[in-house]
Design a protein around this motif. Structure first.
Motif, mmCIF file in Angstrom:
data_model
loop_
_atom_site.group_PDB
_atom_site.id
_atom_site.type_symbol
_atom_site.label_atom_id
_atom_site.label_comp_id
_atom_site.label_asym_id
_atom_site.label_seq_id
_atom_site.Cartn_x
_atom_site.Cartn_y
_atom_site.Cartn_z
ATOM 1 N N VAL A 74 0.878 -1.163 0.000
ATOM 2 C CA VAL A 74 0.000 0.000 0.000
ATOM 3 C C VAL A 74 0.920 1.218 0.000
ATOM 4 N N ALA A 75 0.625 2.179 -0.846
ATOM 5 C CA ALA A 75 1.577 3.265 -1.105
ATOM 6 C C ALA A 75 1.793 4.172 0.095
ATOM 7 N N ASP A 76 3.063 4.519 0.343
ATOM 8 C CA ASP A 76 3.414 5.621 1.230
ATOM 9 C C ASP A 76 3.475 6.911 0.419
ATOM 10 N N ALA A 77 3.856 6.773 -0.853
ATOM 11 C CA ALA A 77 4.005 7.928 -1.729
ATOM 12 C C ALA A 77 3.820 7.462 -3.164
ATOM 13 N N TYR A 78 3.737 8.427 -4.074
ATOM 14 C CA TYR A 78 3.589 8.125 -5.498
ATOM 15 C C TYR A 78 4.662 8.878 -6.282
ATOM 16 N N THR A 79 5.090 8.295 -7.373
ATOM 17 C CA THR A 79 6.018 9.004 -8.243
ATOM 18 C C THR A 79 5.290 10.148 -8.945
ATOM 19 N N ASP A 80 6.037 11.153 -9.360
ATOM 20 C CA ASP A 80 5.419 12.264 -10.078
ATOM 21 C C ASP A 80 5.292 11.910 -11.560
ATOM 22 N N SER A 81 4.920 12.887 -12.392
ATOM 23 C CA SER A 81 4.685 12.625 -13.809
ATOM 24 C C SER A 81 5.952 12.197 -14.541
ATOM 25 N N MET A 82 7.122 12.470 -13.956
ATOM 26 C CA MET A 82 8.396 12.064 -14.544
ATOM 27 C C MET A 82 8.963 10.822 -13.880
ATOM 28 N N GLY A 83 8.155 10.154 -13.043
ATOM 29 C CA GLY A 83 8.591 8.918 -12.414
ATOM 30 C C GLY A 83 9.490 9.113 -11.213
ATOM 31 N N ARG A 84 9.611 10.350 -10.709
ATOM 32 C CA ARG A 84 10.517 10.614 -9.588
ATOM 33 C C ARG A 84 9.797 10.512 -8.248
ATOM 34 N N PHE A 85 10.550 10.130 -7.216
ATOM 35 C CA PHE A 85 9.978 10.049 -5.872
ATOM 36 C C PHE A 85 11.049 10.336 -4.827
ATOM 37 N N ASN A 86 10.601 10.701 -3.643
ATOM 38 C CA ASN A 86 11.473 10.937 -2.491
ATOM 39 C C ASN A 86 10.912 10.183 -1.294
ATOM 40 N N LEU A 87 11.746 9.552 -0.527
ATOM 41 C CA LEU A 87 11.355 8.941 0.736
ATOM 42 C C LEU A 87 12.404 9.269 1.790
ATOM 43 N N ASP A 88 11.981 9.408 3.016
ATOM 44 C CA ASP A 88 12.914 9.589 4.133
ATOM 45 C C ASP A 88 13.316 8.220 4.666
ATOM 46 N N VAL A 89 14.604 7.975 4.744
ATOM 47 C CA VAL A 89 15.117 6.690 5.218
ATOM 48 C C VAL A 89 15.907 6.916 6.505
ATOM 49 N N PRO A 90 15.521 6.260 7.608
ATOM 50 C CA PRO A 90 16.288 6.407 8.852
ATOM 51 C C PRO A 90 17.752 6.039 8.661
ATOM 52 N N GLU A 91 18.606 6.689 9.435
ATOM 53 C CA GLU A 91 20.040 6.480 9.269
ATOM 54 C C GLU A 91 20.485 5.112 9.768
ATOM 55 N N LYS A 92 19.692 4.471 10.612
ATOM 56 C CA LYS A 92 20.067 3.153 11.122
ATOM 57 C C LYS A 92 19.055 2.116 10.667
ATOM 58 N N GLY A 93 19.569 0.958 10.284
ATOM 59 C CA GLY A 93 18.703 -0.154 9.943
ATOM 60 C C GLY A 93 18.587 -0.395 8.451
ATOM 61 N N ASP A 94 18.039 -1.558 8.114
ATOM 62 C CA ASP A 94 17.793 -1.940 6.730
ATOM 63 C C ASP A 94 16.294 -1.978 6.476
ATOM 64 N N PHE A 95 15.905 -1.622 5.263
ATOM 65 C CA PHE A 95 14.495 -1.502 4.914
ATOM 66 C C PHE A 95 14.271 -2.041 3.505
ATOM 67 N N ARG A 96 13.055 -2.522 3.271
ATOM 68 C CA ARG A 96 12.720 -2.988 1.924
ATOM 69 C C ARG A 96 12.013 -1.865 1.184
ATOM 70 N N LEU A 97 12.634 -1.406 0.107
ATOM 71 C CA LEU A 97 12.046 -0.413 -0.780
ATOM 72 C C LEU A 97 11.310 -1.144 -1.904
ATOM 73 N N THR A 98 10.052 -0.792 -2.133
ATOM 74 C CA THR A 98 9.267 -1.423 -3.190
ATOM 75 C C THR A 98 8.528 -0.363 -3.991
ATOM 76 N N VAL A 99 8.586 -0.502 -5.307
ATOM 77 C CA VAL A 99 7.879 0.395 -6.225
ATOM 78 C C VAL A 99 7.046 -0.472 -7.161
ATOM 79 N N VAL A 100 5.769 -0.133 -7.319
ATOM 80 C CA VAL A 100 4.850 -0.944 -8.125
ATOM 81 C C VAL A 100 4.153 -0.061 -9.145
ATOM 82 N N TYR A 101 4.111 -0.545 -10.391
ATOM 83 C CA TYR A 101 3.470 0.235 -11.447
ATOM 84 C C TYR A 101 2.957 -0.699 -12.544
#
Length: 582
Positions: A74-101
């Motif tokens: 379920v989306a936290d954010a959406y890419t813009d019309s040029m396919g760009r996105f920004n997310l804040d990533v904590p400085e500690k830890g590992d995370f799974r980044l997923t993009v669906v289109y």
């Protein structure tokens, strides 16, 4: 992972259904101490992916509760019309980044440092997995999910489950949770390639001795000879399909309860180790007979007489489809089922869905039910592909102009600057009845819309022909608008006129939204024109802003309008919208 079978997937639409969970429940990264990139580009085969769903989850994230969810994330954010996105990533830890289109996905485990180094992410076609697992004693089902994503599906009573859309090209970990969602039963590592349809059994093997002297259970059943039928079910290689599930449903059968069911049917009968099954046959009517085993299936509609003549069924590898249906404005999802089967899935918020395991090569009729209803609002007949996983783009043939359509109309501005329609003889049309402007065209071989027009000397003067929707529609999934048109040369100039296409929600001069194309130059010959949503860049204030214009109206469209200009005659024919079904 042992992959027993796979299919090629040219296109699939990965569903992303709404989920009632807050950021903390989802394990979403962000907050104080996080960093932000300047924008990562999501793309599919080099083409940017606008409005793609983006999510960041802790690597060990599991669904917060036992709530069926067919989405990858379920989306936290959406890419813009040029396919760009920004997310804040904590400085500690590992995370799974997923993009669906639109049936493609990217997933990767990232840290703040590795995320900051990303400048683009390549999305590839998703995969489908069907599997089976043991059900603990005293339980009815097992929940199955993927760590770091939001997908969660229930198995059936036999432990069979289907994960309809999964990201490829990265190691994933399945998790299995008890029916009460309190105990993690096991975890399994998996890896999928793009386009794969995989099958895996996690059941403990059970080998039952074959006793050739034992009486066939079918022989001991007390039933009239003319209603008891023995059928042998074979796998594709001709060997017996031991323990295949068999069901018979009325041809127009619909599910009784609207709950997620990713598998074709719930078993009425189970074949023996020799592939044999005995069933009591109906004496009249039309029925769909279905058999499934793993990722293989057979399904076909028979009348009662034809059903009585069957002695052998042969399974083939199942196929799958992805597509979309048009939702009403504000509707969160719709149910999607197949007549004669038990499969039932939910669309996402723009109407996209996946039917993950269909009988290959069979003609099927899909039905669609609004989230708060029980009666289908539209049906769609398709033929399931003989193999693979394909995306089907529905099309709505809005108008061919053969006969009058009361939903279509002609209109002029109210500025009284001289804008008007005229008949072919040059006489002013004071009634604006579309039926008066339909005429036979030899080149098209059919009736078309033809009119002469004049536009007043004012920048806000206009004439239009168009249609109003019977309901406010969510057109977020529209692929394109197609129509045929031509103009007539204006005097000694080189211009044949032009036309503008607009999707609108117009209620009054003070309450209006629209996304319109730029002017499209016409020629003197019939030509097919295709307008994409990305080309609908002019908003209600006549300002060029592609993303803002389309986003302002896409989920609440009421009108489709064609505005001619720059000439004095226009022909239009065969208007279609790809990506809508309502």
């Amino acid at each position: 992972m042992r992959k027993l079978s796979y299919f090629l997937l040219p296109l699939a639409i990965a569903g992303s259904l709404s989920m009632l969970a807050c950021s903390d429940e989802k394990g979403v990264a962000g907050g104080p101490g996080s960093i932000t990139t300047n924008g990562i580009v999501a793309h599919v085969d080099g083409e940017v992916a606008p409005n793609a769903r983006v999510a960041l989850r802790k690597v060990d994230h599991m669904a917060a509760s036992a709530q069926a969810e067919n989405s990858i994330v379920v989306a936290d954010a959406y890419t813009d019309s040029m396919g760009r996105f920004n997310l804040d990533v904590p400085e500690k830890g590992d995370f799974r980044l997923t993009v669906v289109y639109n049936g493609a996905a990217f997933t990767k485990v990232v840290s703040a440092e590795s995320y900051a180094a990303l400048d683009s992410v390549p999305l590839v076609a998703t995969a489908v997995m069907k599997g089976e697992t043991d059900i603990p004693d005293g339980s009815g089902i097992v929940w199955v999910g993927v760590l770091g994503t939001d997908i969660l599906v229930p198995s059936d009573a036999n432990g069979v489950f289907v994960l309809p859309a999964l990201p490829a090209n990265d190691s994933l970990q399945l998790y299995f949770v008890s029916e009460d969602y309190e105990k993690v039963l096991s975890k399994e590592q998996v890896y999928f390639t793009p386009t794969e349809f995989a099958y895996e059994s996690y059941k403990e093997p059970v080998v039952a001795p074959v006793d050739s002297t034992k009486e066939d259970p079918a022989d001991s059943l007390e039933a009239p000879v003319d209603t008891l039928k023995k059928i042998i079910i074979l796998q594709e290689d001709g060997t017996p399909a031991a323990n295949a599930s068999v069901s018979i449903r009325l041809k127009d059968h619909m599910v009784e309860a609207f709950t997620l069911q990713n598998d074709l049917v719930k078993a009425d009968l189970v074949a023996g180790l020799d592939g044999k099954v005995a069933m009591t046959l109906p004496d009249s009517g039309e029925y769909r007979l279905t058999a499934t085993l793993g990722v293989s299936s057979f399904s076909k509609v028979y009348d009662a007489i034809s059903l009585s003549k069957i002695d052998t069924l042969k399974l083939a590898e199942s196929s799958a489809i992805s597509s979309q249906v048009t939702l009403d404005s504000g509707e969160e999802f719709a149910w999607v089922g197949v007549y004669g089967l038990d499969v039932l899935v939910k669309t996402n918020e723009i109407g996209a869905y996946v039917l993950p395991a269909l009988p290959a090569g069979d003609s099927l009729t899909i039905y669609f039910v609004h989230e708060q209803d029980s009666v289908p609002f539209v049906e769609w007949s398709i033929k399931a592909p003989k193999e693979g996983f394909v995306g089907l783009n529905p099309v709505k043939f809005l108008y061919d102009f053969e006969e009058d359509d009361p939903n279509w109309y002609m209109s002029v501005d109210t500025l009284y600057k001289g804008s008007t329609f005229k008949f072919a003889n040059g006489k002013v049309d004071g009634t604006h009845l579309l039926a008066d402007h339909l005429q036979m065209d030899e080149d098209r071989g059919s009736n078309v819309f033809y009119t002469r027009y004049e536009i007043g000397m004012d920048p806000y003067a206009w004439v239009l022909v168009g249609t109003g929707m019977d309901k406010v529609r969510n057109f977020s999934a529209v692929d394109s608008i197609e129509f045929y048109a031509k103009g007539v040369k204006v005097g000694s100039s080189k211009s044949y006129g032009k036309v503008k296409v607009s999707l609108e929600n117009w209620e009054s001069y003070t309450k209006k939204d629209k996304a319109a194309s730029d002017w499209i130059e016409l020629t003197g010959d019939w030509k097919k024109y295709v307008v994409k949503p990305s080309e609908l860049c002019i908003n209600a204030d006549e300002i060029w802003s592609c993303a803002k214009a389309w986003n302002s109206v896409k989920d609440h469209v009421k009108q489709l309008h064609f505005f001619p200009s720059g000439g004095n005659e226009i022909f239009i024919d065969d208007v279609k919208i790809y990506g809508v079904l309502y």
